[in-house]
Design a protein around this motif. Structure first.
Motif, mmCIF file in Angstrom:
data_model
loop_
_atom_site.group_PDB
_atom_site.id
_atom_site.type_symbol
_atom_site.label_atom_id
_atom_site.label_comp_id
_atom_site.label_asym_id
_atom_site.label_seq_id
_atom_site.Cartn_x
_atom_site.Cartn_y
_atom_site.Cartn_z
ATOM 1 N N PRO A 179 0.727 -1.052 -0.106
ATOM 2 C CA PRO A 179 0.144 -0.173 0.061
ATOM 3 C C PRO A 179 0.841 1.301 -0.044
ATOM 4 O O PRO A 179 0.480 2.203 -0.607
ATOM 5 N N ARG A 182 1.977 1.828 -3.398
ATOM 6 C CA ARG A 182 0.983 2.457 -4.200
ATOM 7 C C ARG A 182 0.610 3.854 -3.859
ATOM 8 O O ARG A 182 0.253 4.480 -4.908
ATOM 9 N N LEU A 183 0.921 4.076 -2.768
ATOM 10 C CA LEU A 183 0.553 5.533 -2.504
ATOM 11 C C LEU A 183 1.694 6.200 -2.994
ATOM 12 O O LEU A 183 1.319 7.544 -3.815
ATOM 13 N N ASN A 206 -6.766 12.019 -1.676
ATOM 14 C CA ASN A 206 -7.866 11.424 -1.469
ATOM 15 C C ASN A 206 -9.039 12.562 -1.769
ATOM 16 O O ASN A 206 -10.343 12.086 -1.900
ATOM 17 N N VAL A 271 -9.993 3.893 -4.261
ATOM 18 C CA VAL A 271 -9.417 3.899 -2.745
ATOM 19 C C VAL A 271 -9.004 5.155 -2.177
ATOM 20 O O VAL A 271 -8.434 5.802 -3.158
ATOM 21 N N PHE A 273 -6.330 6.716 0.708
ATOM 22 C CA PHE A 273 -5.147 6.227 1.718
ATOM 23 C C PHE A 273 -5.225 6.483 2.974
ATOM 24 O O PHE A 273 -5.302 7.698 3.383
ATOM 25 N N GLU A 286 -5.648 0.960 2.589
ATOM 26 C CA GLU A 286 -6.347 1.448 1.290
ATOM 27 C C GLU A 286 -7.760 1.305 1.754
ATOM 28 O O GLU A 286 -8.160 0.060 2.123
ATOM 29 N N ASP A 288 -11.873 1.550 0.731
ATOM 30 C CA ASP A 288 -12.592 1.589 -0.391
ATOM 31 C C ASP A 288 -13.682 2.808 -0.561
ATOM 32 O O ASP A 288 -14.281 3.031 0.553
#
Length: 538
Positions: A179, A182-183, A206, A271, A273, A286, A288
Motif C-alpha cells: 500500500p 501504491r501511495l 484523497n 480507494v 489512503f 487503502e 474503498d
C-alpha cells in the motif's frame, strides 16, 4: 360524461383556429400519421371521439395511458371516491403539515413488500408527481447517501492522519509495504519522501478522488424518464445526447451480460489512503471509496420493446450488488401496480431493491401520483429537508392512490390473478398470429398485461409507403394509424423500438375485446405480407 352532455360548450377562437401553439410539431406529426383524434371521454378499456358526422365512435384502447390504467379508465369506485373527496372539500394544499394518509399508503405498500419479497425490511417513502420525478428522487437520495458515506470516511481518515503524525513525532516509523508503494505511485513522490510530504499528498489525492462525479449504472435499452437527471439514465441516444452536458453521465451495461457488471465495478473502484498506527508502526491502508451511486433496473423494459429481465440475470445482479454495497433502484413505474401478475414485477424475479419507484397506475388512472420507496437501512432523514415538491403527497392524489392499492389487494389480490390470466389469453392469441404470419411478425414478448408484438423490418418492402415509413423509424406509428382508422383500435409503438407495438390494457379486458384486437392485427399482417401500402395510407 361528455362535456356537451353537461351543457359545457367547447369553443374555438376563429382567430387562432389555424395556429396550433400547444406542441405544434407533435400536432402536425399526429395529423400526418392519422392519429390526430380528440377523445372526449373514456370508460374501462374504451375511448370515445366524434366523427365528422358528430356521431360518437368507440375506440378500444390498448395503450392504457402507457401503463397508467391497470384498473381501466374512470374506474367507478375511484370516480365516486374522487367526487366524495371534492364534495367534502378535501384540503389539497396543506403543505408542511401532517399527512396521515401518506403514512397509511406507505404502510400498505410495505405490507405488500413483506409478502412478495418474504422480508422484514422496512421502506420509507418520498412522494412525487411522475415516474421521472420518482426516479430523480431515488438517484438524488442515493447520491446523498454515497457522498455522506464518503465524507464520513474522509473525516475518519483525517483523524487517523492526526494520530499518525503524533506517533511519528514520538519515533514511530512508516511501514514500507505494497500500500505504501501504491501511495507513492499515486502521488508521484519518491519512496524516500518525508512522512509529512506523503501525508500532505495523500490528503490531496484523497480529496481529488472523493470529488469525482458518481458512477451511475443502467442497462442498455433502459428508459427512466426525460428530465435533466433521469434522461441520463435513458439509453436512447436521441433522448439523451442533447443534454449530456447537464448532469452526471451513466454507464450502460448489456442486459444479460453480468460479467460486464463485475468488470465495470472493478474498473470503477477507487480507494483513499489512510494512515493507521499498528504495533508501534504507521501503516498505509487503502479504504474503498463509495463511487457507484446506484444501478437502476426495469424488471420489464417498456420503451425498449417490452423486454422482461431474465430471472437468472436478476439474481446474479442482486448477488453482485449486495457483495460490493451497490444500491439497486428498481423502476416499477410501468411494470408495477399489478400489471405483471404481482404488485411488484421484480418480486417474480426474486430481485429486491434498495429503492423502488412507483407512478402511472398508482393514481388509479385519474390522479397524478408517484412515490419513491427507500430502504430504512439506507434512509437519510436530512433528505426530506433538501428535497420537496409542491404537489407531491397532496390529499387528493394520495388518497386516490390509497384506494387504488386497496382495490388491487382486494379479495386476496384477485386483480393480480386476473392480470396474469388475461395476459396469458392475450399472449396466446398473439403467438398464434405470429405462427400464422412468420414473415411479418418477428416476436411476441411480455409478462401479464405488459405485452409487445414486434414486426419484422419492412425497409425492403416493394410498397413505397411501407418502406419509407420503415426507413424513417415511423412504421410502428403508421401501423397504429391503420389499426385506428380501419379497426377502431388504439395501440402505439414503444419509443425506442418502433417496430414493436405495446399492449397494456386493464385487467378487465374481455375475450371479445381481445378477439377484436386479433381481427385488426390479422388485417394488418395481411397488408404487410401482401405489401399493400395503400391499405396503410392515412
Amino acid at each position: 360524461m361528455d362535456l356537451k352532455m353537461q351543457g359545457v360548450e367547447l369553443t374555438t377562437n376563429p382567430d387562432t383556429a389555424s395556429s396550433d401553439l400547444a406542441e405544434p410539431y407533435l400536432g402536425s406529426l399526429l395529423t400526418s400519421l392519422g392519429l390526430d383524434i380528440y377523445y372526449h371521454r373514456s370508460q374501462k378499456d374504451t375511448l370515445y371521439h366524434y366523427n365528422k358526422e358528430s356521431q360518437e365512435v368507440p375506440v378500444l384502447d390498448f395503450v392504457g395511458g402507457y401503463g397508467s390504467t391497470v384498473l381501466g379508465h374512470n374506474h367507478p369506485d375511484l370516480v365516486e371516491y374522487a367526487k366524495q373527496l371534492l364534495d367534502n372539500e378535501t384540503a389539497i394544499h396543506a403543505q408542511f403539515s401532517k399527512h396521515p394518509y401518506a403514512n397509511d399508503l406507505t404502510q400498505n405498500i410495505n405490507s405488500v413488500i413483506r409478502r412478495e419479497f418474504t422480508t422484514t425490511d422496512e421502506y420509507s417513502a418520498i412522494f412525487a408527481n411522475s415516474g421521472a420525478e420518482a426516479v430523480e428522487v431515488a438517484v438524488k437520495h442515493a447520491e446523498m447517501d454515497r457522498i455522506t458515506k464518503a465524507t464520513e470516511l474522509l473525516e475518519r481518515v483525517a483523524e487517523n492522519r492526526t494520530k499518525a503524525r503524533s506517533a511519528i513525532a514520538d519515533g514511530a516509523l512508516i511501514a514500507f509495504d505494497d500500500p505504501y508503494d501504491r501511495l507513492a505511485s499515486a502521488t508521484g513522490l519518491p519512496l524516500d519522501a518525508t512522512p509529512d510530504e506523503f501525508m500532505a499528498e495523500a490528503e490531496r489525492v484523497n480529496g481529488e478522488r472523493a470529488a469525482a462525479p458518481p458512477v451511475l449504472l443502467a442497462l442498455e435499452g433502459s428508459f427512466h424518464g426525460k428530465l435533466i437527471g433521469s434522461v441520463q439514465l435513458t439509453h436512447n441516444a436521441g433522448f439523451r445526447t442533447p443534454f449530456t452536458s447537464l448532469a452526471t453521465q451513466c454507464r450502460f451495461l448489456p442486459t444479460d451480460d453480468t460479467d460486464t457488471l463485475v468488470s465495470v465495478i472493478e474498473n470503477e473502484r477507487k480507494v483513499v489512503f489512510d494512515f493507521v498506527v499498528e504495533g508501534g508502526a504507521v501503516r498505509v491502508v487503502e479504504r474503498d471509496l463509495p463511487v457507484i451511486a446506484a444501478l437502476i433496473i426495469e424488471p420489464v423494459q417498456g420503451e425498449a420493446g417490452i423486454r422482461p429481465l431474465g430471472e437468472e440475470t436478476a439474481q446474479r445482479i442482486q448477488k453482485m450488488c449486495t457483495a460490493v454495497g451497490c444500491p439497486i433502484i428498481i423502476d416499477e413505474v410501468q411494470s408495477g401496480m399489478g400489471r405483471t401478475g404481482a404488485f411488484f414485477a421484480s418480486s417474480r424475479l426474486g430481485l429486491q431493491g434498495d429503492y423502488y419507484t412507483l407512478a402511472k397506475s398508482l393514481g388509479g388512472g385519474i390522479a397524478k401520483a408517484a412515490m419513491t420507496l427507500i430502504s430504512k437501512a439506507r434512509y437519510r432523514d436530512e433528505f426530506e429537508l433538501v428535497h420537496s415538491s409542491t404537489f407531491a403527497k397532496d390529499a387528493f392524489s394520495t388518497l386516490i392512490a390509497c384506494r387504488t392499492v386497496d382495490l388491487l389487494e382486494a379479495d386476496g389480490g384477485a386483480a393480480y390473478r386476473l392480470a396474469e390470466a388475461r395476459g396469458e389469453r392475450l399472449l396466446s392469441m398473439l403467438r398464434r398470429l405470429r405462427d400464422d404470419f412468420p414473415t411479418v411478425i418477428d416476436d411476441v414478448r411480455g409478462v401479464g398485461l405488459m405485452v409487445g408484438i414486434e414486426f419484422r423490418d419492412q425497409s425492403g418492402s416493394p410498397a413505397g409507403f411501407i418502406a419509407e415509413q420503415a426507413r424513417s423509424g415511423l412504421l410502428g406509428y403508421a401501423l397504429a394509424g391503420y389499426l385506428l382508422r380501419q379497426h377502431s383500435l388504439r395501440v402505439l409503438p414503444t419509443a425506442s423500438a418502433t417496430n414493436t407495438l405495446r399492449l397494456e390494457p386493464s385487467v378487465y379486458i374481455t375475450d371479445d375485446e381481445i378477439s377484436q384486437l386479433e381481427a385488426g392485427l390479422r388485417g394488418l399482417a395481411l397488408a404487410l405480407r401482401d405489401n399493400d401500402g395503400t391499405a396503410l395510407l392515412p
